[in-house]
Scaffold this motif. Structure first.
Motif, PDB file in Angstrom:
ATOM      1  N   UNK A   1      35.660  51.692  17.598  1.00 38.08           N
ATOM      2  CA  UNK A   1      35.445  52.962  16.921  1.00 38.08           C
ATOM      3  C   UNK A   1      36.772  53.665  16.652  1.00 38.08           C
ATOM      4  N   UNK A   2      37.744  53.515  17.550  1.00 32.85           N
ATOM      5  CA  UNK A   2      39.060  54.120  17.319  1.00 32.85           C
ATOM      6  C   UNK A   2      39.733  53.500  16.106  1.00 32.85           C
ATOM      7  N   UNK A   3      39.611  52.173  15.967  1.00 36.39           N
ATOM      8  CA  UNK A   3      40.205  51.507  14.805  1.00 36.39           C
ATOM      9  C   UNK A   3      39.499  51.921  13.521  1.00 36.39           C
ATOM     10  N   UNK A   4      38.183  52.063  13.567  1.00 35.04           N
ATOM     11  CA  UNK A   4      37.440  52.544  12.395  1.00 35.04           C
ATOM     12  C   UNK A   4      37.888  53.953  12.022  1.00 35.04           C
ATOM     13  N   UNK A   5      38.037  54.801  13.038  1.00 35.66           N
ATOM     14  CA  UNK A   5      38.439  56.191  12.793  1.00 35.66           C
ATOM     15  C   UNK A   5      39.804  56.239  12.118  1.00 35.66           C
ATOM     16  N   UNK A   6      40.746  55.430  12.627  1.00 33.94           N
ATOM     17  CA  UNK A   6      42.087  55.424  12.042  1.00 33.94           C
ATOM     18  C   UNK A   6      42.087  54.861  10.629  1.00 33.94           C
ATOM     19  N   UNK A   7      41.312  53.793  10.403  1.00 35.56           N
ATOM     20  CA  UNK A   7      41.288  53.153   9.085  1.00 35.56           C
ATOM     21  C   UNK A   7      40.724  54.079   8.023  1.00 35.56           C
ATOM     22  N   UNK A   8      39.730  54.901   8.378  1.00 38.44           N
ATOM     23  CA  UNK A   8      39.111  55.819   7.426  1.00 38.44           C
ATOM     24  C   UNK A   8      39.741  57.206   7.463  1.00 38.44           C
ATOM     25  N   UNK A   9      40.766  57.371   8.328  1.00 39.61           N
ATOM     26  CA  UNK A   9      41.499  58.631   8.432  1.00 39.61           C
ATOM     27  C   UNK A   9      40.568  59.793   8.790  1.00 39.61           C
ATOM     28  N   UNK A  10      39.685  59.556   9.746  1.00 38.25           N
ATOM     29  CA  UNK A  10      38.803  60.602  10.240  1.00 38.25           C
ATOM     30  C   UNK A  10      39.411  61.222  11.496  1.00 38.25           C
ATOM     31  N   UNK A  11      39.052  62.464  11.778  1.00 42.50           N
ATOM     32  CA  UNK A  11      39.646  63.178  12.907  1.00 42.50           C
ATOM     33  C   UNK A  11      39.009  62.822  14.236  1.00 42.50           C
ATOM     34  N   UNK A  12      37.756  62.426  14.224  1.00 46.25           N
ATOM     35  CA  UNK A  12      37.068  62.138  15.474  1.00 46.25           C
ATOM     36  C   UNK A  12      36.129  60.959  15.304  1.00 46.25           C
ATOM     37  N   UNK A  13      35.726  60.379  16.451  1.00 44.02           N
ATOM     38  CA  UNK A  13      34.806  59.242  16.419  1.00 44.02           C
ATOM     39  C   UNK A  13      33.383  59.662  16.101  1.00 44.02           C
ATOM     40  N   UNK A  14      33.082  60.961  16.178  1.00 45.57           N
ATOM     41  CA  UNK A  14      31.730  61.413  15.843  1.00 45.57           C
ATOM     42  C   UNK A  14      31.410  61.127  14.384  1.00 45.57           C
ATOM     43  N   UNK A  15      32.423  61.209  13.505  1.00 47.39           N
ATOM     44  CA  UNK A  15      32.203  60.874  12.100  1.00 47.39           C
ATOM     45  C   UNK A  15      31.869  59.407  11.923  1.00 47.39           C
ATOM     46  N   UNK A  16      32.496  58.528  12.723  1.00 50.23           N
ATOM     47  CA  UNK A  16      32.184  57.104  12.681  1.00 50.23           C
ATOM     48  C   UNK A  16      30.767  56.858  13.175  1.00 50.23           C
ATOM     49  N   UNK A  17      30.366  57.562  14.236  1.00 51.91           N
ATOM     50  CA  UNK A  17      28.995  57.416  14.746  1.00 51.91           C
ATOM     51  C   UNK A  17      27.978  57.744  13.649  1.00 51.91           C
ATOM     52  N   UNK A  18      28.247  58.811  12.887  1.00 53.00           N
ATOM     53  CA  UNK A  18      27.314  59.192  11.811  1.00 53.00           C
ATOM     54  C   UNK A  18      27.277  58.133  10.720  1.00 53.00           C
ATOM     55  N   UNK A  19      28.434  57.589  10.368  1.00 55.51           N
ATOM     56  CA  UNK A  19      28.478  56.568   9.325  1.00 55.51           C
ATOM     57  C   UNK A  19      27.780  55.284   9.782  1.00 55.51           C
ATOM     58  N   UNK A  20      28.007  54.892  11.032  1.00 59.24           N
ATOM     59  CA  UNK A  20      27.348  53.703  11.576  1.00 59.24           C
ATOM     60  C   UNK A  20      25.834  53.886  11.564  1.00 59.24           C
ATOM     61  N   UNK A  21      25.377  55.072  11.988  1.00 56.48           N
ATOM     62  CA  UNK A  21      23.941  55.353  11.999  1.00 56.48           C
ATOM     63  C   UNK A  21      23.362  55.271  10.595  1.00 56.48           C
ATOM     64  N   UNK A  22      24.084  55.829   9.605  1.00 58.41           N
ATOM     65  CA  UNK A  22      23.606  55.797   8.215  1.00 58.41           C
ATOM     66  C   UNK A  22      23.526  54.368   7.698  1.00 58.41           C
ATOM     67  N   UNK A  23      24.528  53.537   8.015  1.00 53.73           N
ATOM     68  CA  UNK A  23      24.499  52.144   7.576  1.00 53.73           C
ATOM     69  C   UNK A  23      23.357  51.379   8.245  1.00 53.73           C
ATOM     70  N   UNK A  24      23.092  51.708   9.505  1.00 51.57           N
ATOM     71  CA  UNK A  24      21.994  51.050  10.217  1.00 51.57           C
ATOM     72  C   UNK A  24      20.649  51.468   9.634  1.00 51.57           C
ATOM     73  N   UNK A  25      20.497  52.771   9.340  1.00 49.17           N
ATOM     74  CA  UNK A  25      19.242  53.246   8.772  1.00 49.17           C
ATOM     75  C   UNK A  25      18.974  52.642   7.408  1.00 49.17           C
ATOM     76  N   UNK A  26      20.024  52.330   6.652  1.00 48.50           N
ATOM     77  CA  UNK A  26      19.866  51.748   5.321  1.00 48.50           C
ATOM     78  C   UNK A  26      19.765  50.225   5.368  1.00 48.50           C
ATOM     79  N   UNK A  27      19.817  49.656   6.574  1.00 48.09           N
ATOM     80  CA  UNK A  27      19.583  48.233   6.718  1.00 48.09           C
ATOM     81  C   UNK A  27      20.775  47.337   6.450  1.00 48.09           C
TER      82      UNK A  27
END
Length: 230
Positions: free
Chosen positions: A26-52
């Motif tokens: 998650x830290x590598x994902x956060x850095x690659x997408x230039x997000x400030x916190x891992x909570x944003x990655x959690x939301x994106x992962x959840x959205x990708x999972x919900x969309x299958x």
């Protein structure tokens, strides 16, 4: 349909799995997408999972499985690419540094498109928007439109979203298209041909399907991507 950040994250996960055989942290994902916190990655992962598109595997660290890819990625010769952040190269993860950087393309935003009752035909550029090249569906001209209305919400298209359209005058049954009705009204709907009639279907039970003679409907383009601002 995925937002820009969701598409970037899916690109990054697939690229890292192709390189290393395991998903990034998650830290590598956060850095690659230039997000400030891992909570944003959690939301994106959840959205990708919900969309299958991905699945999280229980009781295993960093365990993600890619189930499917968007049409724009899932084609022969496609190489996943990721939009890198603006951090100094020394601070970037080792594997992320090896990933090719995507250069966004500027597309004209041709006003607003009704996801509801059709509005006047669109003909003027209101502004431009940067779109990841991986979102564009092969060759051909593309443009963008701002969505107005809620008739396509069950297809994941909300009021205020920017849709990316590939210019074309034909469509397959089930495609979401920009349809021009009577050369005067433009609308975003799912296209189905039924004999000599065209059905323009909403993705919201509050709206009825419009049945029109095929000569009254001209396809102006097919939906290939979506951008959402949070």
């Amino acid at each position: 349909m995925l937002t820009r950040k969701q598409l970037e994250l899916l690109d990054f996960i697939k690229t890292r799995m192709d390189i290393d055989g395991v998903p990034p942290s998650f830290d590598e994902m956060k850095d690659a997408l230039d997000l400030r916190s891992k909570s944003g990655i959690h939301r994106l992962i959840t959205a990708l999972e919900e969309r299958g598109f991905i699945r999280r595997l229980a009781h295993r660290a960093r365990a993600l499985e890619i189930i499917k890819l968007p049409d724009a990625m899932d084609k022969p010769g496609f190489t996943p690419r990721v939009i890198a952040g603006d951090k100094p190269a020394a601070a970037a993860p080792r594997a992320a540094m090896a990933v090719e950087t995507v250069h966004a393309m500027e597309l004209p935003v041709m006003g607003r498109i009704a996801a509801g009752v059709p509005i006047e035909a669109i003909s003027e550029v209101s502004h431009h928007v940067a779109v990841p090249g991986s979102m564009l569906a092969g060759r051909g001209n593309h443009y963008a439109l701002e969505v107005k209305g809620d008739s396509m919400i069950e297809a994941g298209i909300n009021d205020g979203d920017i849709v990316v359209i590939r210019e074309q005058n034909t469509a397959e049954n089930g495609d979401i298209v920009v349809a021009l009705v009577d050369d005067a009204e433009a609308t975003l709907k799912r296209f189905r041909r039924k004999g000599g009639m065209i059905a323009l279907e909403a993705a919201n039970p509050a709206y009825e399907t419009r049945m029109l003679p095929d000569h009254q409907v001209k396809v102006q383009g097919r939906l290939v991507g979506l951008i959402r601002s949070y």
